[in-house]
Enzyme design. Structure first.
Site, short mmCIF file in Angstrom:
data_model
loop_
_atom_site.label_atom_id
_atom_site.label_comp_id
_atom_site.label_asym_id
_atom_site.label_seq_id
_atom_site.Cartn_x
_atom_site.Cartn_y
_atom_site.Cartn_z
N ASN A 103 -116.39 79.17 10.12
CA ASN A 103 -116.50 79.26 11.57
C ASN A 103 -117.49 80.36 11.96
OD1 ASN A 103 -115.98 78.91 14.35
ND2 ASN A 103 -113.83 78.43 13.95
N HIS B 222 -119.06 100.69 -3.53
CA HIS B 222 -119.97 101.82 -3.70
C HIS B 222 -119.28 102.94 -4.47
CE1 HIS B 222 -122.83 99.90 -1.06
NE2 HIS B 222 -121.80 99.56 -0.30
N GLY C 123 -108.96 83.92 11.42
CA GLY C 123 -110.03 84.70 12.01
C GLY C 123 -109.87 86.20 11.81
N THR D 227 -106.58 92.70 -0.45
CA THR D 227 -107.03 93.68 -1.44
C THR D 227 -106.66 93.29 -2.87
OG1 THR D 227 -104.99 94.94 -1.20
CG2 THR D 227 -106.83 95.55 0.24
N ARG E 93 -99.73 91.04 2.63
CA ARG E 93 -98.53 90.88 1.80
C ARG E 93 -97.92 89.51 2.07
NH1 ARG E 93 -97.84 95.81 -0.24
NH2 ARG E 93 -98.20 97.65 1.00
#
Length: 182
Positions: free
Chosen positions: A85, A115, A142, A165, A180
């Site tokens: 989208n 980084h 979204g 993550t 989660r």
């Protein structure tokens, strides 16, 4: 002879992102992204020709709404009937594979780059990249953010605004920051 920065990037090693060869590849991607984002939708098709040419894989039935942004394009592989989208950003410094039938909501971001933690090395452009793999029939709401090194299993759902993550199991639904299972 040592590997080029591009070879180090492709091998998943630490490399300098300020390399002239990598700069040139990012310029090509910016031009292709510009074409995609500015062409009249009737002339653009599902994916603008210059952008499609950059991608590792982009079948005719994959669709990317404008605006869209990517870092290189060459590391992105889309499956059949993938839908991105408006406002999606893929910083594809490593491989990003999005499986067949998967849908990304507006403003979904995928970040492969990591980084260096040392400020001096980070300032010098040192980074390492981690791939992202999204299975088939995945729905990402979204504004979600997917970090490098993550694999999302087939049929999983990522709630809007979630920050992913770590890996998500097949069929799981995750929400939150960090995401989660619910």
């Amino acid at each position: 002879m040592s590997d080029s920065e591009r070879q180090k990037m492709a091998a998943g090693e630490w490399y300098c992102c300020f390399d002239p060869e990598l700069d040139a590849l990012r310029v090509l991607a910016r031009k292709a992204v510009h074409q995609h984002n500015t062409l009249d939708p009737e002339n653009r098709g599902n994916i603008a020709p210059a952008l499609r040419a950059l991608f590792a894989e982009a079948p005719d039935d994959a669709f990317i709404e404008a605006p869209f942004h990517c870092a290189y394009g060459m590391n992105i592989a889309l499956g059949h009937r993938v839908y991105l989208n408006a406002g999606c950003t893929i910083l594809d410094t490593a491989s990003v594979r999005i499986g067949e039938g998967s849908m990304l909501g507006p403003g979904v971001h995928i970040y492969c780059a990591d980084h260096h933690r040392d400020p001096a090395l980070r300032r010098s452009g040192l980074q390492i990249d981690r791939p992202v793999a999204i299975g088939t029939d995945v729905w990402i709401g979204g504004g979600a953010i997917i970090l490098g090194g993550v694999m999302i299993g087939d049929g999983a759902i990522v709630g809007a605004g979630s920050v992913v993550t770590r890996d998500i199991a097949e069929g799981a639904t995750v929400v939150g920051n960090p995401a989660r299972e619910v």
